[in-house]
Design an enzyme around this catalytic site. Structure first.
Site, PDB file in Angstrom:
ATOM      1  N   ARG A   1      66.358  30.237  37.347  1.00  0.00           N
ATOM      2  CA  ARG A   1      66.864  30.128  38.723  1.00  0.00           C
ATOM      3  C   ARG A   1      68.193  30.854  38.858  1.00  0.00           C
ATOM      4  NH1 ARG A   1      64.945  23.900  39.292  1.00  0.00           N
ATOM      5  NH2 ARG A   1      62.855  24.460  39.940  1.00  0.00           N
TER       6      ARG A   1
ATOM      7  N   ASP B   1      61.151  16.429  36.242  1.00  0.00           N
ATOM      8  CA  ASP B   1      61.837  17.711  36.200  1.00  0.00           C
ATOM      9  C   ASP B   1      60.849  18.771  36.661  1.00  0.00           C
ATOM     10  OD1 ASP B   1      64.475  18.998  34.715  1.00  0.00           O
ATOM     11  OD2 ASP B   1      62.769  20.347  34.886  1.00  0.00           O
TER      12      ASP B   1
ATOM     13  N   ARG C   1      64.908  16.891  41.734  1.00  0.00           N
ATOM     14  CA  ARG C   1      65.883  15.802  41.859  1.00  0.00           C
ATOM     15  C   ARG C   1      65.672  15.021  43.158  1.00  0.00           C
ATOM     16  NH1 ARG C   1      70.474  20.402  42.281  1.00  0.00           N
ATOM     17  NH2 ARG C   1      69.335  20.916  40.394  1.00  0.00           N
TER      18      ARG C   1
ATOM     19  N   SER D   1      64.442  22.228  42.315  1.00  0.00           N
ATOM     20  CA  SER D   1      64.340  21.127  41.364  1.00  0.00           C
ATOM     21  C   SER D   1      63.593  19.918  41.927  1.00  0.00           C
ATOM     22  CB  SER D   1      65.743  20.688  40.950  1.00  0.00           C
ATOM     23  OG  SER D   1      66.221  19.722  41.854  1.00  0.00           O
TER      24      SER D   1
ATOM     25  N   ASP E   1      69.259  15.977  27.606  1.00  0.00           N
ATOM     26  CA  ASP E   1      69.436  17.418  27.439  1.00  0.00           C
ATOM     27  C   ASP E   1      70.278  18.063  28.552  1.00  0.00           C
ATOM     28  OD1 ASP E   1      67.599  17.035  29.445  1.00  0.00           O
ATOM     29  OD2 ASP E   1      66.048  18.327  28.613  1.00  0.00           O
ATOM     30  N   HIS E   2      70.422  17.378  29.675  1.00  0.00           N
ATOM     31  CA  HIS E   2      71.132  17.985  30.802  1.00  0.00           C
ATOM     32  C   HIS E   2      72.639  17.662  30.798  1.00  0.00           C
ATOM     33  CE1 HIS E   2      67.179  18.800  32.409  1.00  0.00           C
ATOM     34  NE2 HIS E   2      67.660  19.314  33.521  1.00  0.00           N
TER      35      HIS E   2
HETATM   36  C1  MIC Z   1      66.975  22.145  37.400  1.00  0.00           C
HETATM   37  O1  MIC Z   1      66.585  23.044  36.657  1.00  0.00           O
HETATM   38  O2  MIC Z   1      67.369  22.322  38.554  1.00  0.00           O
HETATM   39  C2  MIC Z   1      66.967  20.725  36.865  1.00  0.00           C
HETATM   40  C3  MIC Z   1      68.366  20.303  36.692  1.00  0.00           C
HETATM   41  O3  MIC Z   1      66.350  20.690  35.614  1.00  0.00           O
HETATM   42  C4  MIC Z   1      66.212  19.863  37.864  1.00  0.00           C
HETATM   43  C5  MIC Z   1      66.287  18.432  37.600  1.00  0.00           C
HETATM   44  C6  MIC Z   1      67.550  17.815  38.096  1.00  0.00           C
HETATM   45  O4  MIC Z   1      68.022  18.163  39.161  1.00  0.00           O
HETATM   46  O5  MIC Z   1      68.049  16.960  37.393  1.00  0.00           O
HETATM   47  C7  MIC Z   1      64.738  20.221  38.008  1.00  0.00           C
HETATM   48  O6  MIC Z   1      64.371  21.349  37.778  1.00  0.00           O
HETATM   49  O7  MIC Z   1      63.938  19.380  38.415  1.00  0.00           O
HETATM   50 FE1  SF4 Z   2      67.292  22.417  31.964  1.00  0.00          FE
HETATM   51 FE2  SF4 Z   2      66.288  22.710  34.428  1.00  0.00          FE
HETATM   52 FE3  SF4 Z   2      67.584  24.707  33.213  1.00  0.00          FE
HETATM   53 FE4  SF4 Z   2      65.233  24.000  32.333  1.00  0.00          FE
HETATM   54  S1  SF4 Z   2      65.694  24.848  34.321  1.00  0.00           S
HETATM   55  S2  SF4 Z   2      67.024  24.429  31.082  1.00  0.00           S
HETATM   56  S3  SF4 Z   2      65.254  21.796  32.626  1.00  0.00           S
HETATM   57  S4  SF4 Z   2      68.447  22.739  33.846  1.00  0.00           S
END
Ligand code: MIC
Ligand code: SF4
Length: 642
Positions: A379, A119, A535, A533, A64-65
């Site tokens: 965010r 995530d 990550r 996140s 999905d990313h």
């Molecule tokens: C995000 O919203 O920052 C992400 C991308 O979903 C991350 C995961 C990632 O960095 O791949 C998260 O929220 O954990």
């Molecule tokens: Fe995707 Fe992270 Fe954004 Fe949610 S917050 S839509 S999991 S990138």
């Protein structure tokens, strides 16, 4: 004394430890989820553990990313995830099926179960009464292999919702209000449990909006009870048999309690550049808007989309506004297509994106220079949109849609009567985009493209840690600063050496070069370092650059766990004022570190440049001490199995 909801689920799943706040416990994990930007690493780590088949009740791998295929890299990673998932017993949610959290809620979430996801927004599942926690990929890999998940026994905070939401005010405004009250650090070490009369009328998708964005509080997770509303939702998803009733005991106690009066709540927005920088929409005023983006795991449910469609129907998006909409899942998109709402959106001039994270993680739709962008996301950290100078405001779908039409930040109350949207009694359910794993023992070739590189491994801790303070950063540094993600970098999530060249560059473009020239060293940070996140790349990239320890005022939960898993030592200043005693470039040494760590949590850091001893705390469980000594979780596990 009775138990609250979080304690009940923890008790049911407890493997080791005592349920006393602050002590390390481990719990059994029923379900896991991964997505593609953290998933490649999680499955590489799972493979390294040598376990043939996942041992959870259900594990799902989502794509999905990384859904912009500007080169072969993302496509390679997808193929790897699909094949490795099939081989090891993991369900595979194909690209197009939707955002992991939305789909997990609709199709797989079960009240009372535990869910661990690679995530940070995994707590979305709290909307259906799960104990759903975000973690680094390695922790998820361990859980897939049947291993326990270790966490600090959290405090439990009760958020009492009183009254009912007024027209045009929505679940997003509830969580924005909680963020305003508690701040982005307010949830650290806590589970946020929702209660009170006000929850009765909140549907599961609305509850999920709230638990989703609980991640921005820094909370371990957030949770709602499983009640009649939950039953209705599961029934409408054709999964009534998954329902159980779950509520706190009548005499349950909580560590703290806050009350939110829904009747007096108004449409809110989080202003740049932090989710807790919240103000009333009417007070922000009618600022000109350049872009509106609707979707993300926070606000992409069918009902959110229906509200938007109703507001847009028969109107045209203002000529100098770009409106993009990403429905959260194939289920949502199908239903919008079937009932004509999609046509209303398109007719109004909305640009429809696929059901994926998209602009939320900077995969396209970067706003223009200095743009004001209204987003229904969770965010708004500086630069996360892909444009450093963009001013991103987080708002509800109602505020977003209304503003797209008027071209200025708009209080939807100005539009007159609010549309009435009812939760459907039956959702369109077809799991044809979820691929079942191959039967146990079947031959499956795991396909690894050239983009997949080995990940760095730390070494056993030596007698002394020495190096320069490579960088000094302020409070609330996010993982988006430490390991930025955007359309150019996300394709390299399985290539740490490449990613490391961008580590902390939003704070200081020369950091990677300096770290390499000095053969590694220390990072100095403020409070809530590593928020955002899950990550683990934000730990692996510094590891690749030779970072040995991070000294801060305080850490965010998931990032701290990721550092420990990588064998990088998280240290906190005993006296916050000592933050001023280290400057970038100072020479730092920690003598006799192995003994110091073994003998207690208080260590002495010597700033040789300033000739000053600085006391720091390294708050680790016995297990974590062993991990740090071994050089991270993988080395520790190997050692244990010898
Ligand atoms: C995000 O919203 O920052 C992400 C991308 O979903 C991350 C995961 C990632 O960095 O791949 C998260 O929220 O954990
Ligand atoms: Fe995707 Fe992270 Fe954004 Fe949610 S917050 S839509 S999991 S990138």
């Amino acid at each position: 004394m009775g138990l609250n909801l979080a304690q009940k689920i923890i008790k049911e799943h407890l493997i080791t430890g005592e349920m006393a706040e602050g002590s390390e416990i481990s719990i059994k994990i029923d379900q896991t989820l991964t997505q593609d930007s953290t998933g490649t690493m999680a499955y590489l780590q799972f493979e390294a553990m040598g376990i043939p088949r996942v041992k959870t009740k259900k594990s799902v791998a989502y794509i999905d990313h990384n859904t912009l295929q500007a080169g072969f890299e993302n496509a390679d990673d997808h193929k790897y995830i699909q094949t490795v998932a099939s081989k090891h017993g993991v369900y595979f949610s194909r690209p197009g099926n939707g955002i992991c959290h939305q789909v997990q809620l609709e199709r797989f979430g079960v009240p009372g179960m535990t869910l661990l996801g690679s995530d940070s927004h995994t707590p979305t599942g709290g909307g259906i009464g799960m104990l759903a926690i975000g973690a680094g990929g390695l922790d998820v890999a361990v859980a897939m292999g049947g291993g326990p998940y270790y966490l600090t026994m959290p405090k439990v905070s009760k958020v009492n919702l009183k009254g009912n939401l007024k027209p045009w005010v929505s679940a997003k405004d509830i969580i924005l209000e909680v963020l305003r009250v508690l701040s982005v650090k307010g949830g650290v070490g806590k589970v946020v449990e929702y209660a009170g009369e006000g929850i009765k009328n909140l549907t599961v998708p609305e509850r999920a909006t709230i638990t989703n964005m609980g991640a921005e509080l820094g909370a371990t997770t957030s949770i709602f009870p499983s009640d009649e509303m939950t039953k209705e939702f599961l029934k409408a998803q054709g999964r009534e048999s998954d329902w159980i009733e779950l509520k706190p005991d009548a005499d349950a106690s909580y560590d703290e309690e806050i009350e939110i009066d829904l009747d007096s709540l108004e449409p809110l927005a989080a202003k740049p550049h932090s989710p807790d920088n919240v103000e009333k929409v009417k007070e922000i005023g009618k600022i000109k808007v350049d872009q509106v983006a609707i979707g993300s795991c926070t606000n992409s449910s069918f009902m959110d989309m229906m509200k938007v469609a109703k507001i847009l129907k028969g109107k045209t998006v203002k000529s100098d506004v770009s409106l993009v909409i990403a429905p959260g899942s194939k289920q949502v998109l199908t239903m919008l297509a079937q009932n004509g709402a999609l046509a209303d959106m398109v007719a109004a001039g909305a640009r429809i994106l696929e059901s994926a994270c998209g602009p939320c993680i900077g995969m396209g739709q970067a706003p223009k220079t200095d743009a004001v962008s209204l987003r229904t996301f969770n965010r708004n950290f500086e630069g996360r949109s892909g444009t450093k100078s963009a001013q991103v405001y987080l708002v509800s779908p109602e505020v977003a849609a209304a503003s797209a039409i008027t071209g200025v930040m708009t209080n939807p109350k100005d539009l007159g009567d609010a549309p009435e949207i009812k939760i459907p009694s039956e959702f369109v359910t077809d799991d044809n985009m979820v691929v079942e794993p191959a039967p146990e023992g079947a031959e499956v070739e795991v396909v690894r493209g050239p983009n997949i590189k080995p990940f760095p491994l730390n070494k056993e801790l030596g007698e002394k840690l020495e190096g320069k303070a490579l960088i000094k950063v302020e409070d609330n540094i996010t993982t988006d600063h430490i390991m930025p993600s955007n359309a150019k970098l996300l394709p390299y999530r399985s290539n740490i050496p490449y990613l490391a060249e961008y580590c902390l560059t939003p704070c200081d473009p020369d950091f990677p070069k300096r770290a390499k020239e000095n053969g590694g060293g220390f990072i100095i940070g403020g409070s809530n370092y590593g928020q955002g996140s899950s990550r683990e790349h934000a730990a692996l990239a510094p590891l690749q650059l030779g970072v040995k320890a991070v000294i801060t005022k305080s850490f965010a939960r998931i990032h701290m766990a990721n550092l420990i898993n990588s064998g990088i030592i998280p240290m906190t200043f005993e006296n916050e004022a000592d933050y001023d005693e280290i400057d970038m470039g100072d020479d730092i040494v920690i003598e006799n570190i192995v003994n110091q760590i073994k003998n207690g949590s208080r260590l002495t850091v010597k700033n040789k440049t300033k000739n000053k001893d600085i006391p720091v705390n390294v708050t680790l469980s016995e297990r974590q001490v062993e991990m740090i000594l071994a050089g991270g979780l993988i080395n520790y596990t190997k050692k244990q199995n010898q």
